[in-house]
Design a protein around this motif. Structure first.
Motif, PDB file in Angstrom:
ATOM      1  N   GLY A 166      36.295   2.816  47.286  1.00 52.14           N
ATOM      2  CA  GLY A 166      37.680   3.169  47.046  1.00 52.14           C
ATOM      3  C   GLY A 166      37.710   4.542  46.403  1.00 52.14           C
ATOM      4  N   GLY A 167      38.887   4.948  45.927  1.00 48.68           N
ATOM      5  CA  GLY A 167      38.973   6.254  45.297  1.00 48.68           C
ATOM      6  C   GLY A 167      40.397   6.733  45.226  1.00 48.68           C
ATOM      7  N   ASP A 168      40.562   8.050  45.310  1.00 47.10           N
ATOM      8  CA  ASP A 168      41.904   8.613  45.305  1.00 47.10           C
ATOM      9  C   ASP A 168      41.884   9.981  45.962  1.00 47.10           C
ATOM     10  OD1 ASP A 168      41.379  10.749  43.349  1.00 47.10           O
ATOM     11  OD2 ASP A 168      41.396   9.207  41.810  1.00 47.10           O
ATOM     12  N   LEU A 169      43.076  10.527  46.178  1.00 44.60           N
ATOM     13  CA  LEU A 169      43.238  11.866  46.728  1.00 44.60           C
ATOM     14  C   LEU A 169      44.244  12.599  45.852  1.00 44.60           C
ATOM     15  CD1 LEU A 169      42.891  14.099  48.828  1.00 44.60           C
ATOM     16  CD2 LEU A 169      44.610  12.938  50.253  1.00 44.60           C
ATOM     17  N   ASP A 170      43.793  13.669  45.206  1.00 41.88           N
ATOM     18  CA  ASP A 170      44.652  14.487  44.348  1.00 41.88           C
ATOM     19  C   ASP A 170      45.245  15.596  45.211  1.00 41.88           C
ATOM     20  OD1 ASP A 170      45.868  16.074  42.483  1.00 41.88           O
ATOM     21  OD2 ASP A 170      44.167  16.186  41.117  1.00 41.88           O
ATOM     22  N   HIS A 171      46.488  15.425  45.594  1.00 41.33           N
ATOM     23  CA  HIS A 171      47.152  16.414  46.443  1.00 41.33           C
ATOM     24  C   HIS A 171      47.459  17.697  45.683  1.00 41.33           C
ATOM     25  CE1 HIS A 171      47.868  13.645  49.825  1.00 41.33           C
ATOM     26  NE2 HIS A 171      48.046  12.711  48.901  1.00 41.33           N
ATOM     27  N   GLY A 172      47.452  17.649  44.355  1.00 41.01           N
ATOM     28  CA  GLY A 172      47.771  18.820  43.556  1.00 41.01           C
ATOM     29  C   GLY A 172      46.586  19.707  43.251  1.00 41.01           C
ATOM     30  N   ALA A 173      45.377  19.267  43.595  1.00 40.79           N
ATOM     31  CA  ALA A 173      44.177  20.077  43.434  1.00 40.79           C
ATOM     32  C   ALA A 173      43.901  20.820  44.743  1.00 40.79           C
ATOM     33  CB  ALA A 173      43.005  19.180  43.042  1.00 40.79           C
ATOM     34  N   GLY A 174      42.787  21.540  44.823  1.00 36.77           N
ATOM     35  CA  GLY A 174      42.520  22.285  46.042  1.00 36.77           C
ATOM     36  C   GLY A 174      41.121  22.851  46.088  1.00 36.77           C
ATOM     37  N   HIS A 175      40.890  23.741  47.054  1.00 35.49           N
ATOM     38  CA  HIS A 175      39.569  24.366  47.179  1.00 35.49           C
ATOM     39  C   HIS A 175      39.690  25.731  47.840  1.00 35.49           C
ATOM     40  CE1 HIS A 175      39.076  22.999  51.513  1.00 35.49           C
ATOM     41  NE2 HIS A 175      39.916  22.081  51.083  1.00 35.49           N
ATOM     42  N   VAL A 176      38.731  26.593  47.517  1.00 38.64           N
ATOM     43  CA  VAL A 176      38.735  27.983  47.966  1.00 38.64           C
ATOM     44  C   VAL A 176      37.305  28.417  48.304  1.00 38.64           C
ATOM     45  CG1 VAL A 176      40.725  28.589  46.530  1.00 38.64           C
ATOM     46  CG2 VAL A 176      38.417  28.896  45.611  1.00 38.64           C
ATOM     47  N   HIS A 177      37.195  29.572  48.950  1.00 46.53           N
ATOM     48  CA  HIS A 177      35.920  30.277  49.119  1.00 46.53           C
ATOM     49  C   HIS A 177      35.674  31.006  47.800  1.00 46.53           C
ATOM     50  CE1 HIS A 177      33.005  33.268  50.443  1.00 46.53           C
ATOM     51  NE2 HIS A 177      33.064  32.884  51.710  1.00 46.53           N
ATOM     52  N   PRO A 178      34.771  30.521  46.943  1.00 42.85           N
ATOM     53  CA  PRO A 178      34.707  31.052  45.575  1.00 42.85           C
ATOM     54  C   PRO A 178      34.260  32.497  45.479  1.00 42.85           C
ATOM     55  CG  PRO A 178      32.895  29.534  45.982  1.00 42.85           C
ATOM     56  CD  PRO A 178      33.807  29.436  47.162  1.00 42.85           C
ATOM     57  N   LEU A 179      33.327  32.920  46.316  1.00 37.60           N
ATOM     58  CA  LEU A 179      32.868  34.304  46.214  1.00 37.60           C
ATOM     59  C   LEU A 179      33.976  35.264  46.652  1.00 37.60           C
ATOM     60  CD1 LEU A 179      30.765  36.402  45.573  1.00 37.60           C
ATOM     61  CD2 LEU A 179      29.716  35.996  47.816  1.00 37.60           C
ATOM     62  N   ASN A 180      34.711  34.909  47.692  1.00 36.75           N
ATOM     63  CA  ASN A 180      35.823  35.778  48.087  1.00 36.75           C
ATOM     64  C   ASN A 180      36.903  35.829  47.010  1.00 36.75           C
ATOM     65  OD1 ASN A 180      34.946  36.896  50.461  1.00 36.75           O
ATOM     66  ND2 ASN A 180      35.893  35.360  51.772  1.00 36.75           N
ATOM     67  N   PHE A 181      37.089  34.737  46.288  1.00 35.28           N
ATOM     68  CA  PHE A 181      38.030  34.764  45.173  1.00 35.28           C
ATOM     69  C   PHE A 181      37.535  35.700  44.079  1.00 35.28           C
ATOM     70  CE2 PHE A 181      39.706  32.553  41.226  1.00 35.28           C
ATOM     71  CZ  PHE A 181      40.958  33.130  41.305  1.00 35.28           C
ATOM     72  N   ALA A 182      36.237  35.625  43.749  1.00 38.42           N
ATOM     73  CA  ALA A 182      35.674  36.520  42.737  1.00 38.42           C
ATOM     74  C   ALA A 182      35.787  37.977  43.184  1.00 38.42           C
ATOM     75  CB  ALA A 182      34.219  36.161  42.459  1.00 38.42           C
ATOM     76  N   ILE A 183      35.490  38.243  44.433  1.00 36.40           N
ATOM     77  CA  ILE A 183      35.600  39.607  44.954  1.00 36.40           C
ATOM     78  C   ILE A 183      37.055  40.085  44.901  1.00 36.40           C
ATOM     79  CG2 ILE A 183      35.469  40.937  47.111  1.00 36.40           C
ATOM     80  CD1 ILE A 183      32.826  39.414  47.675  1.00 36.40           C
ATOM     81  N   GLY A 184      37.980  39.175  45.205  1.00 36.19           N
ATOM     82  CA  GLY A 184      39.391  39.523  45.100  1.00 36.19           C
ATOM     83  C   GLY A 184      39.795  39.868  43.679  1.00 36.19           C
ATOM     84  N   LEU A 185      39.265  39.114  42.707  1.00 34.84           N
ATOM     85  CA  LEU A 185      39.531  39.428  41.300  1.00 34.84           C
ATOM     86  C   LEU A 185      38.952  40.795  40.922  1.00 34.84           C
ATOM     87  CD1 LEU A 185      38.814  36.024  39.496  1.00 34.84           C
ATOM     88  CD2 LEU A 185      41.039  37.132  39.754  1.00 34.84           C
ATOM     89  N   ALA A 186      37.750  41.095  41.408  1.00 32.83           N
ATOM     90  CA  ALA A 186      37.134  42.384  41.102  1.00 32.83           C
ATOM     91  C   ALA A 186      37.979  43.530  41.655  1.00 32.83           C
ATOM     92  CB  ALA A 186      35.716  42.437  41.662  1.00 32.83           C
ATOM     93  N   ALA A 187      38.421  43.399  42.897  1.00 31.09           N
ATOM     94  CA  ALA A 187      39.239  44.445  43.499  1.00 31.09           C
ATOM     95  C   ALA A 187      40.545  44.615  42.734  1.00 31.09           C
ATOM     96  CB  ALA A 187      39.508  44.110  44.969  1.00 31.09           C
ATOM     97  N   ALA A 188      41.153  43.501  42.327  1.00 27.79           N
ATOM     98  CA  ALA A 188      42.411  43.564  41.585  1.00 27.79           C
ATOM     99  C   ALA A 188      42.214  44.206  40.213  1.00 27.79           C
ATOM    100  CB  ALA A 188      42.989  42.163  41.435  1.00 27.79           C
ATOM    101  N   ALA A 189      41.118  43.846  39.529  1.00 27.82           N
ATOM    102  CA  ALA A 189      40.846  44.421  38.213  1.00 27.82           C
ATOM    103  C   ALA A 189      40.615  45.923  38.311  1.00 27.82           C
ATOM    104  CB  ALA A 189      39.643  43.730  37.576  1.00 27.82           C
ATOM    105  N   ALA A 190      39.842  46.340  39.305  1.00 29.39           N
ATOM    106  CA  ALA A 190      39.592  47.775  39.483  1.00 29.39           C
ATOM    107  C   ALA A 190      40.884  48.521  39.793  1.00 29.39           C
ATOM    108  CB  ALA A 190      38.564  47.987  40.584  1.00 29.39           C
ATOM    109  N   LYS A 191      41.717  47.941  40.643  1.00 30.32           N
ATOM    110  CA  LYS A 191      42.993  48.577  40.995  1.00 30.32           C
ATOM    111  C   LYS A 191      43.893  48.698  39.767  1.00 30.32           C
ATOM    112  CE  LYS A 191      46.847  48.228  44.258  1.00 30.32           C
ATOM    113  NZ  LYS A 191      47.446  47.437  45.382  1.00 30.32           N
TER     114      LYS A 191
END
Length: 433
Positions: A181-206
């Motif tokens: 059994g288990g559950d499904l949290d519809h309010g959580a999610g998932h991402v490509h983590p390295l692309n998210f980190a790279i996006g943060l780096a680009a945003a911080a530099a900008k």
């Protein structure tokens, strides 16, 4: 030995699926000579990059130092799961800190998820946010607790996003006979983590932050203006943010006493084609109730990204062998699937699995030890520390007053003692206790 260099080549991302599919990021120069800054951030992962971004947006002169590449550490290697709340469940937190602070901690978790989505959207990152995380119960007796917790969260916190699943429901969703059994949290999610980190780096530099790669910090001098040293330069700053997590090493003993690095591993299969629908019938991530947790999701090209297994020394083991075994316990139908990528990384845990927010010395803030729950919380931690430097320290102080015991035995004994404890719990997993 140094975990920054034990298993990786200087200035290179590991040979992961994430690195193979990452948005190209031009290198940032290494620090050279002396520079001055309002704030020096040590570490170019989610915490540090978020801190740099939010400080720069507030008008601070920020210098960030990363030993390798932006997102090199756990931020670019993890399962990509953007989980709800804190690492501990709310009923546990209510007992630990009382109802009022437990509610504040829950809201911080909700703010953390929202921040990830907001940053992806507002900075037009090459990183999609996908909704949903499933939670599979390995043992039948765990199902009742899981369903009762979903009811509690809806009743007491107004969070109605958790869908309880019976045995048939969880199996239809995640395509495995292993769970009761288990559950499904519809309010959580998932991402490509390295692309998210790279996006943060680009945003911080900008935003104006000065980012430096190949700039490993070797020591920090205390003072009214701390001095942060690398091999080729130094930063004189009013404030320091430590955001190195499992790769902090011995740079700050007060943090090291409470935050311990451990290694975790991920493999990626070949693209599964039509078989992918049999693995996850919806585009959700998943994890289970094992103490040494299994976690997985499908990549956008239909590979199974499966994480599991841990080690506590410096050198990584045979990663394919380590992770393929638990993968086949969950998905024996993938015995013939080719493994195209295998990688490991170092995260950090605390004794009670809550993040360690601390002021270890004058003008220095630190946040780390997310214990496998860091994609959202580490991103928020950076924003929280930026606010604290600006004089708005309420949320930092909330996290800093959490009980945060040191590991017994100090640095010399914490690893063997942890290995004994982890071995016991792993044995319980295998024996079904």
């Amino acid at each position: 030995m140094n975990l920054l260099h034990s298993n990786d080549r200087r200035g290179e991302y590991p040979g992961s699926y994430y690195a193979a599919t990452a948005t190209p990021l031009a290198p940032f120069p290494a620090l050279a000579g002396e520079v001055r800054a309002d704030v020096c951030v040590v570490g170019g992962g989610f915490t540090g990059l978020s801190a740099a971004l939010h400080l720069a947006e507030r008008g601070y002169d920020v210098v960030l130092l990363e030993a390798h590449r932006m997102g090199f550490g756990a931020s670019g290697r993890n399962g990509g799961q953007v989980g709800s709340g804190q690492r501990l469940e709310q009923d546990t937190l209510e007992k630990m800190v009382g109802l009022d602070d437990a509610r504040r901690l829950w809201q911080m978790g909700e703010d953390a998820k929202a921040l990830v989505r907001e940053l992806i959207d507002s900075h037009d990152m090459a990183c999609k946010y996908h909704s949903g995380i499933a939670h599979g119960c390995w043992r039948a007796r765990e199902v009742g607790h899981t369903h009762a917790y979903a009811e509690k969260m809806a009743r007491d916190y107004g969070y109605d996003q958790i869908e309880p699943l019976d045995r048939a429901g969880i199996r239809a969703l995640i395509g495995s006979e292993a769970y009761q059994g288990g559950d499904l949290d519809h309010g959580a999610g998932h991402v490509h983590p390295l692309n998210f980190a790279i996006g943060l780096a680009a945003a911080a530099a900008k935003a104006g932050a000065k980012l430096h790669e190949l700039s490993e910090v070797t020591r920090i001098e205390d003072g009214t203006r701390p001095v942060i040293h690398t091999a080729e330069g130094r930063v004189v700053a009013d404030h320091v943010i430590l955001a190195a997590n499992g790769y902090l090493g011995g740079l700050e003993p007060k943090v090291a006493a409470r935050v311990m690095p451990i290694n975790n591993f991920v493999i990626a299969t070949e693209p599964l084609g039509d078989r992918a629908q049999e693995i996850l019938s919806q585009n959700v991530a998943a994890h289970d109730t094992k103490f040494v947790v299994n976690y997985w999701r499908l990549s956008e090209d239909g590979r199974l990204l499966f994480g599991g297994g841990e080690s506590y020394g410096y050198r990584f083991p045979d990663i394919v062998r380590t992770v393929r075994k638990p993968m086949l316990q969950v998905y024996p139908q993938l015995a013939d699937a080719r493994i195209d990528y295998a990688w490991g990384g170092t995260l950090a845990i605390t004794m009670n699995r809550m993040p360690c927010f601390i002021r270890p010395r004058p003008n220095v803030l630190s946040a780390s030890g997310y214990s496998g729950h860091g994609v959202a919380l580490a991103t928020l931690a950076g924003k929280v520390m930026a606010a604290a430097i600006a004089g708005q320290s309420e949320r930092f102080d909330l996290m800093a007053r959490l009980p945060m015991p040191a590991f017994p035995g100090g640095p010399a004994l914490r690893t063997p003692l942890l290995v004994l404890a982890m071995t016991w719990f792993a044995l319980r997993d295998r024996l079904g206790f």
